[in-house]
Motif scaffolding. Structure first.
Motif, PDB file in Angstrom:
ATOM      1  N   ASP A 156       0.817  -1.257  -0.022  1.00 34.91           N
ATOM      2  CA  ASP A 156       0.045   0.007  -0.114  1.00 34.91           C
ATOM      3  C   ASP A 156       0.703   1.121  -0.073  1.00 34.91           C
ATOM      4  O   ASP A 156       0.279   2.453  -0.439  1.00 34.91           O
ATOM      5  CB  ASP A 156      -0.750   0.008   1.234  1.00 34.91           C
ATOM      6  N   GLY A 157       1.998   1.197   0.578  1.00 35.73           N
ATOM      7  CA  GLY A 157       2.873   2.337   0.591  1.00 35.73           C
ATOM      8  C   GLY A 157       4.428   1.996   0.730  1.00 35.73           C
ATOM      9  O   GLY A 157       4.775   0.836   0.975  1.00 35.73           O
ATOM     10  N   ALA A 158       5.282   3.149   0.681  1.00 36.16           N
ATOM     11  CA  ALA A 158       6.627   2.981   0.872  1.00 36.16           C
ATOM     12  C   ALA A 158       7.033   4.245   1.996  1.00 36.16           C
ATOM     13  O   ALA A 158       6.596   5.279   1.768  1.00 36.16           O
ATOM     14  CB  ALA A 158       7.527   2.739  -0.213  1.00 36.16           C
ATOM     15  N   GLU A 159       8.073   3.767   2.617  1.00 36.20           N
ATOM     16  CA  GLU A 159       8.617   4.850   3.748  1.00 36.20           C
ATOM     17  C   GLU A 159      10.109   4.901   3.501  1.00 36.20           C
ATOM     18  O   GLU A 159      10.861   3.910   3.243  1.00 36.20           O
ATOM     19  CB  GLU A 159       8.402   4.571   5.201  1.00 36.20           C
ATOM     20  N   ILE A 160      10.560   6.413   3.195  1.00 38.69           N
ATOM     21  CA  ILE A 160      11.788   6.301   2.654  1.00 38.69           C
ATOM     22  C   ILE A 160      12.613   6.581   3.791  1.00 38.69           C
ATOM     23  O   ILE A 160      12.235   7.339   4.874  1.00 38.69           O
ATOM     24  CB  ILE A 160      11.874   7.542   1.835  1.00 38.69           C
ATOM     25  N   HIS A 161      13.714   5.920   4.180  1.00 40.61           N
ATOM     26  CA  HIS A 161      14.709   5.746   5.504  1.00 40.61           C
ATOM     27  C   HIS A 161      15.632   7.263   5.242  1.00 40.61           C
ATOM     28  O   HIS A 161      16.673   6.805   4.850  1.00 40.61           O
ATOM     29  CB  HIS A 161      15.164   4.548   5.711  1.00 40.61           C
ATOM     30  N   GLY A 162      15.296   7.968   5.950  1.00 41.73           N
ATOM     31  CA  GLY A 162      16.096   9.210   5.920  1.00 41.73           C
ATOM     32  C   GLY A 162      16.889   9.489   7.371  1.00 41.73           C
ATOM     33  O   GLY A 162      17.236  10.552   7.554  1.00 41.73           O
ATOM     34  N   PHE A 209      -0.969   4.998  -3.919  1.00 41.67           N
ATOM     35  CA  PHE A 209       0.266   4.627  -3.197  1.00 41.67           C
ATOM     36  C   PHE A 209       0.646   5.391  -2.125  1.00 41.67           C
ATOM     37  O   PHE A 209       0.770   6.838  -2.269  1.00 41.67           O
ATOM     38  CB  PHE A 209       1.413   4.183  -4.132  1.00 41.67           C
ATOM     39  N   GLN A 210       0.820   5.189  -1.023  1.00 47.33           N
ATOM     40  CA  GLN A 210       1.241   6.203   0.187  1.00 47.33           C
ATOM     41  C   GLN A 210       2.668   6.491   0.346  1.00 47.33           C
ATOM     42  O   GLN A 210       3.351   5.476   0.271  1.00 47.33           O
ATOM     43  CB  GLN A 210       0.810   5.476   1.573  1.00 47.33           C
ATOM     44  N   VAL A 211       3.200   7.373   0.477  1.00 45.17           N
ATOM     45  CA  VAL A 211       4.587   7.851   0.622  1.00 45.17           C
ATOM     46  C   VAL A 211       4.879   8.375   1.929  1.00 45.17           C
ATOM     47  O   VAL A 211       4.288   9.486   2.213  1.00 45.17           O
ATOM     48  CB  VAL A 211       4.826   8.653  -0.579  1.00 45.17           C
ATOM     49  N   GLY A 212       5.668   7.996   2.732  1.00 46.49           N
ATOM     50  CA  GLY A 212       6.174   8.342   3.950  1.00 46.49           C
ATOM     51  C   GLY A 212       7.582   8.541   4.074  1.00 46.49           C
ATOM     52  O   GLY A 212       8.512   8.267   3.208  1.00 46.49           O
ATOM     53  N   LEU A 213       8.329   9.064   5.177  1.00 43.54           N
ATOM     54  CA  LEU A 213       9.356   9.534   5.160  1.00 43.54           C
ATOM     55  C   LEU A 213       9.783   9.535   6.859  1.00 43.54           C
ATOM     56  O   LEU A 213       9.280   9.893   7.563  1.00 43.54           O
ATOM     57  CB  LEU A 213       9.756  10.962   4.795  1.00 43.54           C
ATOM     58  N   ALA A 232       9.585  21.013   8.809  1.00 41.61           N
ATOM     59  CA  ALA A 232       8.707  21.894   8.530  1.00 41.61           C
ATOM     60  C   ALA A 232       8.583  21.781   6.750  1.00 41.61           C
ATOM     61  O   ALA A 232       7.233  22.021   6.225  1.00 41.61           O
ATOM     62  CB  ALA A 232       9.070  23.006   9.008  1.00 41.61           C
ATOM     63  N   GLN A 233       9.669  21.803   6.048  1.00 36.38           N
ATOM     64  CA  GLN A 233       9.630  21.581   4.749  1.00 36.38           C
ATOM     65  C   GLN A 233       9.065  20.468   4.216  1.00 36.38           C
ATOM     66  O   GLN A 233       8.111  20.405   3.394  1.00 36.38           O
ATOM     67  CB  GLN A 233      11.304  21.850   4.205  1.00 36.38           C
ATOM     68  N   MET A 234       9.237  19.209   4.606  1.00 32.66           N
ATOM     69  CA  MET A 234       8.628  17.833   4.410  1.00 32.66           C
ATOM     70  C   MET A 234       6.998  17.964   4.561  1.00 32.66           C
ATOM     71  O   MET A 234       6.282  17.759   3.709  1.00 32.66           O
ATOM     72  CB  MET A 234       9.218  16.927   4.851  1.00 32.66           C
ATOM     73  N   LEU A 235       6.778  18.406   5.783  1.00 27.99           N
ATOM     74  CA  LEU A 235       5.556  18.742   6.485  1.00 27.99           C
ATOM     75  C   LEU A 235       4.475  19.479   5.200  1.00 27.99           C
ATOM     76  O   LEU A 235       3.402  19.377   4.900  1.00 27.99           O
ATOM     77  CB  LEU A 235       5.136  19.192   7.568  1.00 27.99           C
ATOM     78  N   GLY A 236       5.119  20.512   4.849  1.00 27.44           N
ATOM     79  CA  GLY A 236       4.611  21.685   3.974  1.00 27.44           C
ATOM     80  C   GLY A 236       4.652  21.302   2.285  1.00 27.44           C
ATOM     81  O   GLY A 236       3.993  22.017   1.663  1.00 27.44           O
ATOM     82  N   SER A 237       5.622  20.234   2.191  1.00 25.97           N
ATOM     83  CA  SER A 237       5.604  20.017   0.594  1.00 25.97           C
ATOM     84  C   SER A 237       4.433  19.533  -0.151  1.00 25.97           C
ATOM     85  O   SER A 237       4.534  19.753  -1.350  1.00 25.97           O
ATOM     86  CB  SER A 237       6.961  19.165   0.510  1.00 25.97           C
ATOM     87  N   GLY A 238       3.808  18.913   0.567  1.00 22.64           N
ATOM     88  CA  GLY A 238       2.437  18.227  -0.254  1.00 22.64           C
ATOM     89  C   GLY A 238       2.700  16.918  -1.091  1.00 22.64           C
ATOM     90  O   GLY A 238       1.802  16.278  -1.440  1.00 22.64           O
ATOM     91  N   GLN A 239       4.037  16.592  -0.673  1.00 17.85           N
ATOM     92  CA  GLN A 239       4.435  15.471  -1.309  1.00 17.85           C
ATOM     93  C   GLN A 239       4.228  14.015  -0.416  1.00 17.85           C
ATOM     94  O   GLN A 239       4.151  12.976  -1.049  1.00 17.85           O
ATOM     95  CB  GLN A 239       5.964  15.471  -1.865  1.00 17.85           C
ATOM     96  N   LEU A 240       4.279  14.309   0.744  1.00 17.28           N
ATOM     97  CA  LEU A 240       4.156  13.291   1.644  1.00 17.28           C
ATOM     98  C   LEU A 240       2.810  12.808   2.169  1.00 17.28           C
ATOM     99  O   LEU A 240       2.039  13.835   2.471  1.00 17.28           O
ATOM    100  CB  LEU A 240       5.151  13.381   2.854  1.00 17.28           C
ATOM    101  N   ASP A 241       2.531  11.730   2.540  1.00 17.97           N
ATOM    102  CA  ASP A 241       1.250  11.157   3.163  1.00 17.97           C
ATOM    103  C   ASP A 241       1.438  11.139   4.689  1.00 17.97           C
ATOM    104  O   ASP A 241       0.604  11.758   5.365  1.00 17.97           O
ATOM    105  CB  ASP A 241       0.789  10.039   2.833  1.00 17.97           C
ATOM    106  N   TYR A 242       2.856  10.747   5.186  1.00 20.85           N
ATOM    107  CA  TYR A 242       3.046  11.118   6.471  1.00 20.85           C
ATOM    108  C   TYR A 242       4.439  11.348   6.637  1.00 20.85           C
ATOM    109  O   TYR A 242       5.274  11.004   6.064  1.00 20.85           O
ATOM    110  CB  TYR A 242       2.437   9.768   7.224  1.00 20.85           C
ATOM    111  N   LEU A 243       4.867  11.798   7.881  1.00 21.74           N
ATOM    112  CA  LEU A 243       6.040  11.963   8.239  1.00 21.74           C
ATOM    113  C   LEU A 243       6.327  11.345   9.572  1.00 21.74           C
ATOM    114  O   LEU A 243       5.691  11.599  10.553  1.00 21.74           O
ATOM    115  CB  LEU A 243       6.430  13.385   8.395  1.00 21.74           C
ATOM    116  N   ASP A 244       7.458  10.335   9.710  1.00 22.67           N
ATOM    117  CA  ASP A 244       7.674   9.533  10.834  1.00 22.67           C
ATOM    118  C   ASP A 244       8.858  10.059  11.470  1.00 22.67           C
ATOM    119  O   ASP A 244       9.988   9.863  11.006  1.00 22.67           O
ATOM    120  CB  ASP A 244       7.714   8.109  10.104  1.00 22.67           C
TER     121      ASP A 244
END
Length: 358
Positions: A156-162, A209-213, A232-244
């Motif tokens: 259902d989605g992927a989280e990018i490991h940063g 597809f959900q995209v997380g970081l 703040a940048q990632m929360l405001g980007s509109g590209q992510l479904d969630y920030l972890d």
């Protein structure tokens, strides 16, 4: 206060049936070539059966160059597809939303898979060589290809490991990333690979597809001010479904004394987030901790230790708001009863001094 049992919807993909997710946890149970093993399947599907709204895999390498340690799941080619398909199907059948975490080890690799590790800067002590600009761009493309593979497998989605000092997090290191190309020096340049990886994964996958970081907002050479700004940048980007936000301890004071006075999680709950959901991880060991996080303004919690000790941690917290994880250490028999396979049990016994008794 939002109930942990409340569903959580997203801009893309399915709603989660509740606000309790399984954190991505190293378990060393994959086959040597990165394909899924029966033990890894059993460990993860059991957590879906135990009521976690979203179940995430361990960090899965996106390329051979990013393969970090033995027993790690892979998501870099056709050989991995059958196992990933089996896992995504099993998680869905058990009632959870499925997510794969995408990762590249960089200079944190253990060296057995590549003699020269890829890294943002030269590090002879780690036998690491600075990547060229083209190699960085190719790595971004690897993340996108891995996400597309995961989507084709039915995740259902992927989280990018940063986070946690792996490759993408290494670029954020203000102490050492003195690259002179577009990926080093200024904060905007150090943040660039994160934005590019998220944008590439979003472009390579479909609208459902959900995209997380996942981010580490301090240490690893990251000043908390930088961590907060990137969040703040990632929360405001509109590209992510969630920030972890991986905080190690959501309730502690920051490492830098000048930021004391607010707990770690409180440094992020006030950031504008639009439709992006905010989650936190770090020593959330019972219903009281879950309530505290949700009452403080996060949208969901990610459970690590509690999910190892109790396959049904989520169901227990939803049924009993005062449920708390069993005290540690626990017996090996308890771990085996919770679908912890031999390789995972050995890892917990060898590398952590407070999990397994005897």
């Amino acid at each position: 206060m939002t109930s942990p049992a409340a569903p959580l919807d997203f801009a893309h993909g399915p709603s989660w049936p509740n606000r309790i997710a399984l954190a991505p946890l190293t378990n060393l149970q994959s086959n040597p070539d990165g394909t899924l093993s029966d033990d890894e399947y059993a460990w993860l599907v059991r957590r879906a059966q135990g009521g976690f709204g979203m179940v995430m895999t361990c960090a899965a390498w996106v390329s051979e160059k990013g393969h970090t340690f033995s027993g790690q799941l892979g998501t870099s080619g056709a050989d991995h597809l059958p196992g990933l398909t089996r896992l995504a199907t099993g998680l869905r059948a058990a009632g959870a939303v499925s997510t794969i975490q995408l990762q590249h080890g960089g200079r944190r690799g253990d060296g057995q898979f590549d003699v020269s590790r890829a890294a943002p800067w030269n590090d002879p002590a780690k036998n690491a060589t600075a990547m060229t600009t083209a190699e960085v761009e190719a790595t971004v493309a690897d993340f996108a290809a891995a996400a597309a593979l995961a989507e084709s497998a039915g995740f259902d989605g992927a989280e990018i490991h940063g986070a946690h000092g792996y490759l993408l997090c290494q670029f954020l290191d203000a102490r050492s990333n003195d690259r002179t190309d577009k990926y080093g020096g200024s904060a905007d340049n150090r943040f660039r690979i994160i934005h590019e990886a998220v944008d590439a994964v979003r472009a390579a996958t479909g609208p459902d597809f959900q995209v997380g970081l996942r981010l580490s907002p301090e240490r690893y050479g990251i000043p908390l001010a930088d961590g907060r700004e990137l969040a703040a940048q990632m929360l405001g980007s509109g590209q992510l479904d969630y920030l972890d936000m991986s905080l190690w301890d959501a309730f502690k004071q920051p490492h830098e004394s000048e930021h004391h006075g607010r707990r770690m999680l409180d440094h992020f709950t006030d950031l504008p987030r639009g439709t992006t959901r905010l989650g936190v991880a770090g020593k959330i060991l019972g219903g009281d901790h879950v309530r505290d996080c949700l009452q403080s303004g996060v949208d969901f919690v990610l459970i690590g230790t509690g999910g190892i000790l109790h396959h049904d941690f989520a169901a227990r917290v939803i049924a009993d708001p005062d449920f708390a994880s069993i005290p540690q250490p626990v017996t090996a028999a308890h771990m085996r009863a919770e679908s912890i396979g031999p390789a995972f049990l050995d890892y917990l016994s060898t590398n952590w001094d407070d999990f397994v008794a005897g």
